[in-house]
Scaffold this motif. Structure first.
Motif: not given
Length: 440
Positions: A239-263
């Motif tokens: 909601q407008v008026g709210a405070l949103h603080i966030a952290l996404t921490s990603v750890d990748q190993r060999s041959n992995s595939n990570f796709r992030s979509h942030y909206f």
């Protein structure tokens, strides 16, 4: 509570610590509190917070609400309406959290492959705490980040997704976080996602709420083993008026595939940090984002990709659509470590200003300590193309419709990168808010 009433803050922490918890968790929470007390709230004097002032919002007296308090303060009909609004597809696995606490009544999981865990953190800590200890204790740099430290001080609940080796999930997992009831409630969800070797999972996080002064402070930890694949979607609709603080921490190993979509479309102030460590060879990382502040909203997007090993690729595209007095901040950093040869990294930030009062501050960065790499970055800021507007207007398209067509075209490549139809349709419905544009 956070900035001026530290006695109240301490009392809430003491109350949480008084509940039965494993000794290692009590110690971890105390380390988080100590780090937050030492760091204090970030100010604009810090380079990483130069364009984002959290002081005014963070001085509110937030209340750490329990699930029981939420249910007492809010009718089931209201909660049900929010869950219905957030639900993208009834066929998805769904975990619902109200004010940071798991709610079984509105959650659902379908038949799960053998060995797969989709559960809430509080239950896992009660039943099998050793399975999450190492991941919770892994470094999210809370000793350097005040809000990560605050989240660590109040670790209690969140989602746990654990996919064993060789499992391809046939349904996405949808995590829904609702803030309701007391308008100044605070929640600190901690989500743990681990995907085993040669496994695949789609995860969606949705944040929304009721009221205009609540605070969500979330951390999501994602771990990809060798050859794992994860598509991660985050829909920030607070909601407008709210405070949103966030952290996404990603750890990748060999041959992995990570796709992030942030909206990001909600909150008065939203700051999203996404840190990826490419700790293996032949890794693919894709970060896409779209932030759309309007009114007096401020949206701060920060990404960091650490190329720690050679032969890895990363692709990043963040776009901003800013209207009214909306403010946007983008800071993307690609860090190529010594020895990370044959790195291929691309980063782009594009912003579209729809009013003279909208402001964006963009800072793409490259820091390279290897000599055989291919890295590019760039940023563009502009307005709607007058010649394109004229072209559409000259063919009888009304001004407002022409304007929305161009806005949709600007955002389309980010939205079309989403492969889950229900999520893509949801995003298109936001961009195509007026019925006149449903045929675009």
């Amino acid at each position: 509570m956070i900035a001026t009433e530290k006695e109240t803050f301490q009392e809430q922490h003491v109350a949480l610590q008084s509940q039965f918890s494993p000794a290692w968790l009590v110690e971890l929470r105390q380390s988080g509190l100590d780090a937050f007390t030492r760091l204090g709230l970030p100010t604009k004097r810090l380079e990483d917070w130069r364009f984002t002032n959290v002081t005014a919002l963070a001085k509110r007296s937030y209340e750490l609400a329990s699930l029981g308090h939420s249910k007492d303060a809010t009718s089931s009909d209201v909660i049900n309406a929010f869950v219905h609004e957030a639900t993208l597809d009834e066929e998805f696995h769904r975990l619902v959290f109200i004010n940071g606490c798991y709610c079984d009544q509105w959650s659902q999981t379908h038949d799960l492959p053998a060995g797969v865990t989709i559960d809430n953190l509080a239950s896992v800590i009660d039943d099998r705490p050793d399975t999450v200890q190492s991941q919770l204790e892994s470094n999210v740099h809370f000793d350097e980040s005040a809000f990560a430290a605050l989240n660590t001080a109040f670790i209690n609940d969140g989602a746990v997704i654990d996919i064993p080796d060789g499992v391809v999930m046939d349904r996405p997992v949808h995590l829904v976080f609702l803030s309701i009831g007391n308008s100044q409630v605070v929640s600190h969800p901690r989500n743990l996602i681990r995907v085993g070797k040669h496994s695949k999972a789609d995860v969606i996080e949705t944040y929304l709420g009721q009221g205009d002064a609540y605070f969500t402070n979330a951390i999501t930890q994602v771990s990809l083993e060798d050859s794992a694949k994860v598509d991660h979607h985050k829909l920030q609709h607070e909601q407008v008026g709210a405070l949103h603080i966030a952290l996404t921490s990603v750890d990748q190993r060999s041959n992995s595939n990570f796709r992030s979509h942030y909206f990001s479309t909600g909150a008065s102030l939203a700051r999203n940090e996404l840190n990826c460590v490419l700790d293996g060879e032949e890794i693919e990382t894709t970060l896409n984002g779209l932030y759309m502040p309007t009114g007096d909203q401020l949206m701060d997007c920060r990404t960091r990709i650490d190329h720690a090993k050679p032969h890895c690729n990363s692709h990043e595209l963040y776009k901003g659509i800013l209207d009214d007095k909306g403010k946007g901040v983008f800071n993307g950093k690609i860090f190529v470590h010594q020895g990370a040869q044959k790195t291929d990294a691309k980063q782009s930030n594009q912003a579209l200003l729809l009013s003279d009062d909208a402001v964006v501050n963009t800072k793409p960065q490259l820091e390279i300590y290897a000599d055989d790499v291919r890295c590019t970055h760039g940023a563009t800021i502009g307005e709607l193309d007058e010649s394109a507007m004229y072209y559409l207007r000259s063919r009888g398209i009304p001004t407002e419709r022409a304007r929305k067509i161009l806005i949709y075209a600007f955002a389309n490549d980010v939205v079309q990168g989403v492969e889950i139809p229900a999520v893509r349709q949801h995003l298109e419905s936001i961009l195509l808010a007026e019925r006149a544009l449903t045929d675009v």
